[in-house]
Design a protein around this motif. Structure first.
Motif, PDB file in Angstrom:
ATOM      1  N   PHE A 164      10.268   2.673   4.235  1.00 56.73           N
ATOM      2  CA  PHE A 164      10.086   3.847   3.587  1.00 56.73           C
ATOM      3  C   PHE A 164      11.420   3.737   2.543  1.00 56.73           C
ATOM      4  CE2 PHE A 164       7.767   4.719   7.124  1.00 56.73           C
ATOM      5  CZ  PHE A 164       6.442   5.425   6.423  1.00 56.73           C
ATOM      6  N   SER A 165      12.129   2.703   2.599  1.00 56.18           N
ATOM      7  CA  SER A 165      13.409   2.549   1.664  1.00 56.18           C
ATOM      8  C   SER A 165      12.776   2.960   0.273  1.00 56.18           C
ATOM      9  CB  SER A 165      14.364   1.606   1.834  1.00 56.18           C
ATOM     10  OG  SER A 165      14.690   1.349   3.106  1.00 56.18           O
ATOM     11  N   PRO A 215       2.207  -0.104  12.415  1.00 60.80           N
ATOM     12  CA  PRO A 215       3.391   0.534  12.603  1.00 60.80           C
ATOM     13  C   PRO A 215       4.467   0.481  11.530  1.00 60.80           C
ATOM     14  CG  PRO A 215       3.522  -1.337  13.927  1.00 60.80           C
ATOM     15  CD  PRO A 215       2.271  -1.382  13.106  1.00 60.80           C
ATOM     16  N   TRP A 216       5.417   1.484  11.480  1.00 60.04           N
ATOM     17  CA  TRP A 216       6.421   1.279  10.375  1.00 60.04           C
ATOM     18  C   TRP A 216       7.852   1.570  10.759  1.00 60.04           C
ATOM     19  CZ3 TRP A 216       3.951  -0.430   6.515  1.00 60.04           C
ATOM     20  CH2 TRP A 216       2.499  -0.070   6.367  1.00 60.04           C
ATOM     21  N   ALA A 222       0.564  -1.192   0.042  1.00 55.97           N
ATOM     22  CA  ALA A 222      -0.080  -0.177  -0.034  1.00 55.97           C
ATOM     23  C   ALA A 222       0.982   1.193  -0.051  1.00 55.97           C
ATOM     24  CB  ALA A 222      -0.830  -0.069   1.235  1.00 55.97           C
ATOM     25  N   LYS A 223       1.808   1.384   0.921  1.00 54.09           N
ATOM     26  CA  LYS A 223       2.935   2.463   0.822  1.00 54.09           C
ATOM     27  C   LYS A 223       3.676   2.559  -0.531  1.00 54.09           C
ATOM     28  CE  LYS A 223       2.868   4.687   4.773  1.00 54.09           C
ATOM     29  NZ  LYS A 223       1.605   4.391   5.165  1.00 54.09           N
ATOM     30  N   ALA A 224       3.722   1.572  -1.314  1.00 51.79           N
ATOM     31  CA  ALA A 224       4.548   1.402  -2.470  1.00 51.79           C
ATOM     32  C   ALA A 224       3.581   2.042  -3.435  1.00 51.79           C
ATOM     33  CB  ALA A 224       4.997   0.014  -2.807  1.00 51.79           C
ATOM     34  N   ALA A 225       2.389   1.508  -3.271  1.00 51.44           N
ATOM     35  CA  ALA A 225       1.600   1.914  -4.532  1.00 51.44           C
ATOM     36  C   ALA A 225       1.396   3.500  -4.577  1.00 51.44           C
ATOM     37  CB  ALA A 225       0.059   1.213  -4.495  1.00 51.44           C
ATOM     38  N   GLY A 228      15.420  -5.626  -2.700  1.00 53.59           N
ATOM     39  CA  GLY A 228      15.755  -6.504  -1.661  1.00 53.59           C
ATOM     40  C   GLY A 228      15.318  -5.806  -0.286  1.00 53.59           C
ATOM     41  N   GLN A 229      15.511  -4.683   0.024  1.00 48.25           N
ATOM     42  CA  GLN A 229      14.725  -4.416   1.376  1.00 48.25           C
ATOM     43  C   GLN A 229      13.547  -3.972   1.575  1.00 48.25           C
ATOM     44  OE1 GLN A 229      16.698  -0.620   2.503  1.00 48.25           O
ATOM     45  NE2 GLN A 229      18.776  -1.430   2.177  1.00 48.25           N
ATOM     46  N   TYR A 230      12.527  -4.219   0.531  1.00 47.31           N
ATOM     47  CA  TYR A 230      11.468  -4.084   0.310  1.00 47.31           C
ATOM     48  C   TYR A 230      10.469  -5.425   0.835  1.00 47.31           C
ATOM     49  CZ  TYR A 230       6.559  -3.582  -1.893  1.00 47.31           C
ATOM     50  OH  TYR A 230       5.101  -3.663  -2.157  1.00 47.31           O
ATOM     51  N   TRP A 231      11.082  -6.471   0.266  1.00 50.33           N
ATOM     52  CA  TRP A 231      10.620  -7.751   0.776  1.00 50.33           C
ATOM     53  C   TRP A 231      11.131  -7.969   2.334  1.00 50.33           C
ATOM     54  CZ3 TRP A 231       7.570  -8.911  -2.597  1.00 50.33           C
ATOM     55  CH2 TRP A 231       7.865  -8.574  -4.048  1.00 50.33           C
TER      56      TRP A 231
END
Length: 249
Positions: A131-132, A125-126, A72-75, A227-230
């Motif tokens: 956020f990378s 929570p994040w 959701a943050k990525a989109a 890679g950090q996303y996953w």
């Protein structure tokens, strides 16, 4: 496959030297830079911790929920970044990119409902790694030239495609039920030939004087960010849920 938690530092001298060697004059084309990224990835692999966790039999339904929350943050970031990119570069690629981002955004509510994720729990929570990807994508849209931004886009499309298809296949083998909406979302990947259009966008930037070494480095950084996303997906639902002792739901 890299061990869980291993991170390749993209600015380490030995990696930068490899990037430089892969972008000699003879390879200073968009396709040459793509090949350079592939060879560099073979020498310095980038792990997918989400899939590694799944393959080890330790994935939980909360991990899947975390993946949708990160998605959701990525989109949201993609909708913004592609709008900025289209304004700065006035190129046709930003129409299909924007359509892809809006399509993802419209599918999120159904996936969230299928996973019993309320709107409140979809947000936070994040952690910093959450956020990378949004941060780097928006930074490239705002500040990179066409060749640099294009290689970041290409790397994003290619590595997300590979990772999402791998994850979709894995979802079909886990011991708990992953909703069909989620499997279909990750199985669909990215639109056909969009990565090729990104390389054409890169080539235009190189033809206009873009720096191939810097562009290649921008792509490599994006591969690290994916890679950090996953990794962010398995840490998006709390500090302890991504630990090694958790059992599948």
């Amino acid at each position: 496959m890299t061990p869980e938690g291993r991170t390749i530092e993209v600015d380490a001298p030995h990696l930068r030297k490899k990037i430089m060697s892969r972008t000699a004059t003879a390879e200073s084309t968009a396709e040459g830079l793509a090949d350079a990224l592939t060879r560099l990835r073979g020498e310095a692999p980038i792990g997918n911790r989400f899939y590694e966790r799944m393959a080890a039999g330790r994935l939980t339904l909360d991990d899947v929920r975390g993946l949708i929350r990160v998605e959701a943050k990525a989109a949201a970031a993609e909708i913004t970044a592609y709008s900025i990119g289209g304004f700065r570069h006035r190129h046709e690629i930003f129409m299909p990119l924007s359509e892809m981002a809006y399509s993802a955004w419209t599918k999120l509510p159904a996936m969230a409902r299928a996973l019993d994720l309320s709107e409140e729990h979809l947000d936070g929570p994040w952690k910093p790694e959450t956020f990378s990807y949004p941060g780097y994508l928006c930074w490239t849209a705002l500040h990179y030239d066409q060749a640099d931004f294009g290689m970041a886009l290409y790397a994003d499309l290619e590595r997300y495609q590979a990772g999402s298809r791998q994850i979709a296949d894995g979802f079909r083998t886990v011991e708990f039920t992953v909703p069909d909406e989620v499997i279909e979302y990750y199985d669909s990947g990215v639109p056909d030939r969009l990565a090729e259009k990104a390389l054409a966008f890169v080539q235009e930037g190189l033809d206009d004087g873009g720096n191939p070494v810097r562009a290649c480095n921008a792509g490599r950084v994006m591969e690290e960010i994916v890679g950090q996303y996953w990794t962010a997906a398995i840490s998006a639902h709390g500090p302890d849920d991504a630990g090694p002792d958790k059992k599948p739901a």
